[in-house]
Motif scaffolding. Structure first.
Motif, PDB file in Angstrom:
ATOM      1  N   ILE A   1      62.246  77.208 108.227  1.00  0.00           N
ATOM      2  CA  ILE A   1      63.436  77.615 109.443  1.00  0.00           C
ATOM      3  C   ILE A   1      61.643  77.850 109.977  1.00  0.00           C
ATOM      4  N   SER A   2      61.318  78.760 110.156  1.00  0.00           N
ATOM      5  CA  SER A   2      60.183  79.258 110.709  1.00  0.00           C
ATOM      6  C   SER A   2      59.291  78.665 110.917  1.00  0.00           C
ATOM      7  N   ARG A   3      59.178  77.863 109.024  1.00  0.00           N
ATOM      8  CA  ARG A   3      57.618  77.270 109.069  1.00  0.00           C
ATOM      9  C   ARG A   3      57.599  75.940 110.008  1.00  0.00           C
TER      10      ARG A   3
ATOM     11  N   PHE B   1      54.328  74.606 113.073  1.00  0.00           N
ATOM     12  CA  PHE B   1      53.693  74.022 112.737  1.00  0.00           C
ATOM     13  C   PHE B   1      53.951  73.530 114.186  1.00  0.00           C
ATOM     14  N   ALA B   2      55.732  73.246 114.597  1.00  0.00           N
ATOM     15  CA  ALA B   2      55.392  72.271 115.201  1.00  0.00           C
ATOM     16  C   ALA B   2      54.826  72.605 116.851  1.00  0.00           C
ATOM     17  N   SER B   3      55.852  73.856 117.077  1.00  0.00           N
ATOM     18  CA  SER B   3      55.305  74.835 118.067  1.00  0.00           C
ATOM     19  C   SER B   3      53.532  74.569 118.891  1.00  0.00           C
ATOM     20  N   ALA B   4      52.970  74.402 118.199  1.00  0.00           N
ATOM     21  CA  ALA B   4      51.735  74.601 117.442  1.00  0.00           C
ATOM     22  C   ALA B   4      51.282  72.764 117.942  1.00  0.00           C
TER      23      ALA B   4
ATOM     24  N   ARG C   1      57.187  65.849 108.332  1.00  0.00           N
ATOM     25  CA  ARG C   1      56.592  65.145 109.260  1.00  0.00           C
ATOM     26  C   ARG C   1      56.133  65.963 110.450  1.00  0.00           C
ATOM     27  N   THR C   2      55.317  66.961 111.018  1.00  0.00           N
ATOM     28  CA  THR C   2      54.944  67.737 111.340  1.00  0.00           C
ATOM     29  C   THR C   2      53.242  67.326 111.211  1.00  0.00           C
ATOM     30  N   ARG C   3      52.320  67.525 112.759  1.00  0.00           N
ATOM     31  CA  ARG C   3      51.469  66.892 112.845  1.00  0.00           C
ATOM     32  C   ARG C   3      50.796  67.547 112.086  1.00  0.00           C
ATOM     33  N   ILE C   4      50.067  69.264 112.167  1.00  0.00           N
ATOM     34  CA  ILE C   4      49.336  70.451 111.576  1.00  0.00           C
ATOM     35  C   ILE C   4      50.409  70.082 109.640  1.00  0.00           C
ATOM     36  N   ALA C   5      51.561  69.589 109.843  1.00  0.00           N
ATOM     37  CA  ALA C   5      51.477  69.412 107.766  1.00  0.00           C
ATOM     38  C   ALA C   5      50.425  68.068 107.535  1.00  0.00           C
TER      39      ALA C   5
ATOM     40  N   PHE D   1      54.194  74.797 102.723  1.00  0.00           N
ATOM     41  CA  PHE D   1      55.528  75.349 102.277  1.00  0.00           C
ATOM     42  C   PHE D   1      55.683  75.570 100.607  1.00  0.00           C
ATOM     43  N   SER D   2      56.225  76.433 100.154  1.00  0.00           N
ATOM     44  CA  SER D   2      56.189  76.929  99.273  1.00  0.00           C
ATOM     45  C   SER D   2      57.751  76.541  98.581  1.00  0.00           C
ATOM     46  N   SER D   3      57.980  76.203  97.660  1.00  0.00           N
ATOM     47  CA  SER D   3      58.874  75.882  96.155  1.00  0.00           C
ATOM     48  C   SER D   3      60.425  77.362  96.523  1.00  0.00           C
ATOM     49  N   PHE D   4      60.788  76.888  96.432  1.00  0.00           N
ATOM     50  CA  PHE D   4      62.374  77.847  96.383  1.00  0.00           C
ATOM     51  C   PHE D   4      62.318  78.687  95.312  1.00  0.00           C
TER      52      PHE D   4
END
Length: 258
Positions: free
Chosen positions: A177-179, A183-186, A232-236, A247-250
């Motif tokens: 959620i933090s990741r 990304f989305a807020s940036a 799906r975020t632009r930065i990702a 993101f890291s895997s679990f």
């Protein structure tokens, strides 16, 4: 007892992502990923339900042959009028939709199967005059519970067997959620102001409840949902083009935090 994930995967593939009701063009899963369809038991899973067949075994009730996917409107309609929409009638509309839209299973079908199964846990109570107990073996059952607290809000402790009760699973969901929020807020190209709480509301809408209260069996589906939202975020997408992971895997995350 619920249908198996394998059964629901096949059910989704054979539905062609459409409600089986004749003439209905509503999808089971919207393009944005929101689940709007439901698993309907042709012959009810519980005694007293529409079209219940006492001769069926429990395995038969949860089998592919006894299930059909319908939009929520038509699910309510066929269950409200079982004399009109008989078991034979539902079997026929299911057969027709499968002949028209059925396809081979795809990798993403497992994700949608988990969400559809999670939706079966939703409980609706109408005009109840007694007690409602949900998944609470060994619990103290009370008709009325009065809570007095100096605080404005009362925190509900996640029950055993939920994501919130599993420390590693809970931390990983918070990490995802933090990741996503980072990304989305940036993304400066957004037309509207970013809301950091929107993702948790989206989870509740898609999984029919707060993520901490979801069964641990829904953990993989929730991870997939959040990982897709991040990707799906632009930065990702820009980072992926550079060979950078979003993101890291679990498994990797669990090793990192210990």
């Amino acid at each position: 007892m619920r249908p198996s994930e394998t059964t629901v995967k096949r059910l989704f593939a054979m539905s062609g992502n459409l409600c089986a009701f004749p003439g209905c063009a509503l999808p089971i899963v919207e393009a944005v990923g929101t689940i709007t369809g439901e698993i309907c038991h042709i012959r009810a899973r519980n005694e007293g339900g529409p079209r219940f067949d006492v001769t069926q075994s429990e395995d038969e009730r949860q089998s592919f042959a006894n299930l059909v996917l319908l939009c929520r409107r038509h699910h309510k309609m066929v269950d409200a009028e079982p004399d009109v929409y008989s078991a034979e009638a539902l079997e026929e509309i299911k057969r027709l939709r499968e002949e028209e839209m059925g396809r081979p299973e795809e990798a993403t079908d497992a994700f949608y199967a988990k969400i559809l199964l999670s939706d079966l846990r939703r409980i609706e109570v109408t005009n109840n005059s007694g007690n409602v107990v949900i998944d609470s073996p060994g619990a103290i059952i009370a008709a009325t519970v009065n809570v007095k607290s100096a605080r404005k809000t009362v925190k509900i402790q996640p029950a055993a067997g939920t994501i919130g009760a599993d420390l590693k699973a809970s931390r990983y969901i918070q990490y995802l959620i933090s990741r996503y929020n980072k990304f989305a807020s940036a993304d400066k190209s957004r037309d509207t102001k970013f809301s950091y709480g929107a993702i948790t509301k989206n989870i509740e809408a898609n999984f029919s409840g707060p993520w901490r209260m979801l069964a641990i069996e829904d953990f993989d589906a929730l991870c997939t949902y959040l990982q897709r939202r991040i990707s799906r975020t632009r930065i990702a997408k820009a980072n992926a083009a550079k060979g950078l992971r979003a993101f890291s895997s679990f498994e990797d995350y669990a090793q990192t935090v210990g």
